[in-house]
Design a protein around this motif. Structure first.
Motif, PDB file in Angstrom:
ATOM      1  N   GLN A  78      32.159  47.910  40.142  1.00 12.53           N
ATOM      2  CA  GLN A  78      32.858  46.688  40.545  1.00 12.53           C
ATOM      3  C   GLN A  78      32.637  46.379  42.028  1.00 12.53           C
ATOM      4  O   GLN A  78      32.352  45.232  42.390  1.00 12.53           O
ATOM      5  CB  GLN A  78      34.354  46.828  40.261  1.00 12.53           C
ATOM      6  CG  GLN A  78      35.153  45.580  40.579  1.00 12.53           C
ATOM      7  CD  GLN A  78      36.633  45.754  40.250  1.00 12.53           C
ATOM      8  OE1 GLN A  78      37.095  46.845  39.928  1.00 12.53           O
ATOM      9  NE2 GLN A  78      37.393  44.674  40.341  1.00 12.53           N
ATOM     10  N   VAL A  79      32.755  47.399  42.884  1.00  9.34           N
ATOM     11  CA  VAL A  79      32.571  47.121  44.317  1.00  9.34           C
ATOM     12  C   VAL A  79      31.105  46.802  44.629  1.00  9.34           C
ATOM     13  O   VAL A  79      30.819  46.043  45.559  1.00  9.34           O
ATOM     14  CB  VAL A  79      33.079  48.287  45.202  1.00  9.34           C
ATOM     15  CG1 VAL A  79      34.564  48.502  45.017  1.00  9.34           C
ATOM     16  CG2 VAL A  79      32.304  49.565  44.971  1.00  9.34           C
ATOM     17  N   ILE A  82      28.283  45.976  48.051  1.00  3.54           N
ATOM     18  CA  ILE A  82      28.057  47.292  48.629  1.00  3.54           C
ATOM     19  C   ILE A  82      26.709  47.817  48.143  1.00  3.54           C
ATOM     20  O   ILE A  82      26.393  47.743  46.964  1.00  3.54           O
ATOM     21  CB  ILE A  82      29.177  48.272  48.215  1.00  3.54           C
ATOM     22  CG1 ILE A  82      30.540  47.700  48.622  1.00  3.54           C
ATOM     23  CG2 ILE A  82      28.948  49.652  48.815  1.00  3.54           C
ATOM     24  CD1 ILE A  82      30.656  47.331  50.081  1.00  3.54           C
ATOM     25  N   ASN A  99      35.176  51.348  38.825  1.00  5.62           N
ATOM     26  CA  ASN A  99      35.449  50.736  40.121  1.00  5.62           C
ATOM     27  C   ASN A  99      34.216  50.712  41.015  1.00  5.62           C
ATOM     28  O   ASN A  99      34.004  49.751  41.762  1.00  5.62           O
ATOM     29  CB  ASN A  99      36.583  51.478  40.822  1.00  5.62           C
ATOM     30  CG  ASN A  99      36.833  50.972  42.234  1.00  5.62           C
ATOM     31  OD1 ASN A  99      36.302  51.523  43.191  1.00  5.62           O
ATOM     32  ND2 ASN A  99      37.625  49.921  42.348  1.00  5.62           N
ATOM     33  N   LEU A 100      33.387  51.764  40.960  1.00  4.48           N
ATOM     34  CA  LEU A 100      32.197  51.784  41.806  1.00  4.48           C
ATOM     35  C   LEU A 100      31.261  50.636  41.446  1.00  4.48           C
ATOM     36  O   LEU A 100      30.750  49.934  42.324  1.00  4.48           O
ATOM     37  CB  LEU A 100      31.471  53.126  41.675  1.00  4.48           C
ATOM     38  CG  LEU A 100      30.210  53.284  42.541  1.00  4.48           C
ATOM     39  CD1 LEU A 100      30.553  53.142  44.017  1.00  4.48           C
ATOM     40  CD2 LEU A 100      29.535  54.620  42.277  1.00  4.48           C
ATOM     41  N   ILE A 114      36.257  47.268  54.599  1.00  2.00           N
ATOM     42  CA  ILE A 114      35.480  46.317  53.792  1.00  2.00           C
ATOM     43  C   ILE A 114      36.347  45.137  53.386  1.00  2.00           C
ATOM     44  O   ILE A 114      35.956  43.969  53.543  1.00  2.00           O
ATOM     45  CB  ILE A 114      34.908  47.015  52.546  1.00  2.00           C
ATOM     46  CG1 ILE A 114      33.803  47.998  52.954  1.00  2.00           C
ATOM     47  CG2 ILE A 114      34.361  45.996  51.542  1.00  2.00           C
ATOM     48  CD1 ILE A 114      33.332  48.907  51.834  1.00  2.00           C
ATOM     49  N   ASP A 115      37.542  45.418  52.878  1.00  2.73           N
ATOM     50  CA  ASP A 115      38.426  44.346  52.414  1.00  2.73           C
ATOM     51  C   ASP A 115      38.882  43.454  53.565  1.00  2.73           C
ATOM     52  O   ASP A 115      38.979  42.229  53.417  1.00  2.73           O
ATOM     53  CB  ASP A 115      39.636  44.938  51.691  1.00  2.73           C
ATOM     54  CG  ASP A 115      39.276  45.552  50.347  1.00  2.73           C
ATOM     55  OD1 ASP A 115      38.187  45.226  49.826  1.00  2.73           O
ATOM     56  OD2 ASP A 115      40.059  46.360  49.821  1.00  2.73           O
ATOM     57  N   GLU A 168      37.067  51.506  52.389  1.00  2.94           N
ATOM     58  CA  GLU A 168      37.280  50.266  51.638  1.00  2.94           C
ATOM     59  C   GLU A 168      38.271  49.334  52.330  1.00  2.94           C
ATOM     60  O   GLU A 168      38.162  48.108  52.206  1.00  2.94           O
ATOM     61  CB  GLU A 168      37.730  50.566  50.213  1.00  2.94           C
ATOM     62  CG  GLU A 168      37.627  49.348  49.316  1.00  2.94           C
ATOM     63  CD  GLU A 168      37.678  49.679  47.836  1.00  2.94           C
ATOM     64  OE1 GLU A 168      37.349  48.793  47.027  1.00  2.94           O
ATOM     65  OE2 GLU A 168      38.050  50.826  47.481  1.00  2.94           O
ATOM     66  N   LEU A 221      29.683  52.071  51.323  1.00  3.24           N
ATOM     67  CA  LEU A 221      31.074  52.488  51.159  1.00  3.24           C
ATOM     68  C   LEU A 221      31.232  53.927  51.615  1.00  3.24           C
ATOM     69  O   LEU A 221      30.496  54.817  51.181  1.00  3.24           O
ATOM     70  CB  LEU A 221      31.489  52.345  49.686  1.00  3.24           C
ATOM     71  CG  LEU A 221      32.860  52.908  49.294  1.00  3.24           C
ATOM     72  CD1 LEU A 221      33.982  52.119  49.955  1.00  3.24           C
ATOM     73  CD2 LEU A 221      33.017  52.907  47.773  1.00  3.24           C
ATOM     74  N   ARG A 263      36.806  56.891  40.730  1.00  2.00           N
ATOM     75  CA  ARG A 263      36.150  55.637  41.107  1.00  2.00           C
ATOM     76  C   ARG A 263      34.925  55.388  40.228  1.00  2.00           C
ATOM     77  O   ARG A 263      34.639  54.237  39.852  1.00  2.00           O
ATOM     78  CB  ARG A 263      35.731  55.697  42.584  1.00  2.00           C
ATOM     79  CG  ARG A 263      35.212  54.374  43.123  1.00  2.00           C
ATOM     80  CD  ARG A 263      34.723  54.509  44.552  1.00  2.00           C
ATOM     81  NE  ARG A 263      35.766  54.573  45.544  1.00  2.00           N
ATOM     82  CZ  ARG A 263      36.394  53.515  46.054  1.00  2.00           C
ATOM     83  NH1 ARG A 263      36.098  52.297  45.619  1.00  2.00           N
ATOM     84  NH2 ARG A 263      37.313  53.661  46.981  1.00  2.00           N
ATOM     85  N   GLU A 319      30.966  43.024  43.194  1.00  2.00           N
ATOM     86  CA  GLU A 319      31.871  42.021  43.759  1.00  2.00           C
ATOM     87  C   GLU A 319      31.954  42.063  45.286  1.00  2.00           C
ATOM     88  O   GLU A 319      32.346  41.071  45.903  1.00  2.00           O
ATOM     89  CB  GLU A 319      33.270  42.191  43.165  1.00  2.00           C
ATOM     90  CG  GLU A 319      33.311  41.960  41.657  1.00  2.00           C
ATOM     91  CD  GLU A 319      34.706  42.108  41.065  1.00  2.00           C
ATOM     92  OE1 GLU A 319      35.674  42.300  41.846  1.00  2.00           O
ATOM     93  OE2 GLU A 319      34.837  42.040  39.823  1.00  2.00           O
ATOM     94  N   LYS A 320      31.613  43.215  45.881  1.00  2.00           N
ATOM     95  CA  LYS A 320      31.755  43.338  47.327  1.00  2.00           C
ATOM     96  C   LYS A 320      30.419  43.575  48.039  1.00  2.00           C
ATOM     97  O   LYS A 320      30.399  43.830  49.243  1.00  2.00           O
ATOM     98  CB  LYS A 320      32.746  44.455  47.667  1.00  2.00           C
ATOM     99  CG  LYS A 320      34.140  44.193  47.092  1.00  2.00           C
ATOM    100  CD  LYS A 320      35.152  45.270  47.481  1.00  2.00           C
ATOM    101  CE  LYS A 320      36.508  44.974  46.870  1.00  2.00           C
ATOM    102  NZ  LYS A 320      37.542  45.967  47.271  1.00  2.00           N
TER     103      LYS A 320
END
Length: 359
Positions: free
Chosen positions: A31-32, A38, A28-29, A293-294, A290, A16, A23, A35-36
């Motif tokens: 979470q990414v 990273i 949130n960090l 990424i999304d 981000e 990221l 964040r 879930e993503k």
């Protein structure tokens, strides 16, 4: 499984390109990461300038720094270091499970000292000590004056993210500096298996500058080449990476992976994940904002390894650019100057803003 997991299977780690106190504290960090998919974070002066100018996440620490009468430079780095340290802790599991290859968080030396070898090396050592996490990477720009500092920081056992690379010629200088540094680290008794480095090759900025010149030419031949220079440039660098590594490294040393930076698409006409799908390949990193990424998570578009074996096509792109009148050497010169200047401007604006809050 996500498209980013598929990208990882090809060999590209996704980091990221953003960090802020909010964040981190909001969760949130984490979470990414979960879930993503990273597996790392990069920062730069522009990112911290944006983070510290918004909201109130830093208010408590600013109050304490004000009471301590901290100098503005010290205050800004104190806040940056705390964020990077906390982010490093969030990535500890990934760092351990990948043997130190990923789970990395980068923090950059003051861009104002990029022409000063002594100051660059001193600050790299200071940041390494103050963050005090094995998974931090110290970002050092690939300027003429900083190349020796890259070598000597590695020789001290410091993991280095070499940033602001715009040309293959400069990349080859970075590889040379890396190899010299790792050799010195081994001579100095460091465990070179714990030292990792990436070479951050900027992609979209190349297209922005070249496209501007192509549009000024305005011919059909010129306009047909828009959006091709950045990817071709990175692919040529990747071919040099394959030639250079593993090469003559000390036993146990890790190759310096190419990292694709500036991968957010600037031209809305281009596919949003263009600099992801067209730069997928073994032993690479792609650091993305981000939004990119999304977009990639939503759209995908992977079609395998798009780096290996692409050098001839990339050389043809540059041959065509030369034929229509694009001076790539001048493009690189402009980008290298602007790259440092933009970070200096962001850092200076942050210092001015923080000075008013501290005083």
């Amino acid at each position: 499984m996500t498209h980013i997991d598929d990208l990882f299977d090809i060999g590209t780690s996704t980091w990221l390109d953003d960090l802020s106190r909010e964040r981190i504290t909001s969760g949130n960090l984490t979470q990414v990461i979960n879930e993503k998919s990273i597996v790392g974070v990069t920062t730069n002066p522009s990112i911290f300038a944006a983070a510290m100018s918004k909201g109130n996440a830093y208010d408590e620490q600013i109050t304490a720094l004000k009471e301590a009468r901290s100098a503005v430079d010290d205050a800004v780095y104190a806040m940056s270091i705390d964020d990077v340290r906390d982010a490093c802790d969030a990535f500890t599991g990934i760092y351990e499970s990948t043997g130190g290859k990923d789970g990395r968080v980068s923090i950059e030396v003051d861009p104002r000292v990029s022409a000063d070898y002594d100051a660059t090396l001193a600050q790299a050592k200071e940041l390494w000590a103050k963050v005090d996490r094995p998974n931090v990477m110290i970002k050092i720009p690939a300027t003429d004056e900083s190349l020796p500092a890259i070598t000597d920081a590695l020789a001290e056992g410091i993991s280095v993210n070499v940033t602001l690379i715009f040309s293959v010629d400069r990349y080859l200088q970075v590889v040379k500096a890396f190899k010299e540094g790792i050799a010195k680290a081994a001579e100095n008794g460091h465990d070179v298996s714990t030292i990792h480095s990436v070479a951050s090759f900027f992609v979209s900025r190349m297209d922005t500058e070249v496209d501007k010149r192509l549009e000024a030419l305005g011919t059909d031949e010129a306009l047909a080449l828009r959006g091709k220079a950045g990817i071709a440039n990175a692919r040529l660098a990747y071919a040099e990476f394959l030639d250079a590594f593993p090469g003559d490294l000390p036993a146990g040393a890790n190759p310096q992976r190419p990292l694709w930076a500036s991968t957010g698409v600037k031209n809305p006409e281009y596919p949003k994940a263009m600099y992801v799908t067209e730069l997928a390949g073994p032993e690479t990193v792609n650091t993305m904002p981000e939004g990119t990424i999304d977009a990639f998570l939503a759209e995908g578009g992977l079609h395998g390894d798009t780096l290996t074996g692409t050098a001839d096509d990339a050389r043809e792109v540059f041959s065509q650019l030369e034929k229509v009148g694009i001076d790539i050497a001048d493009v690189v010169k402009v980008l290298e100057t602007e790259g440092v200047d933009k970070f200096v401007a962001s850092w200076s604006e942050l210092l001015e803003s923080m000075e008013s809050r501290l005083r």
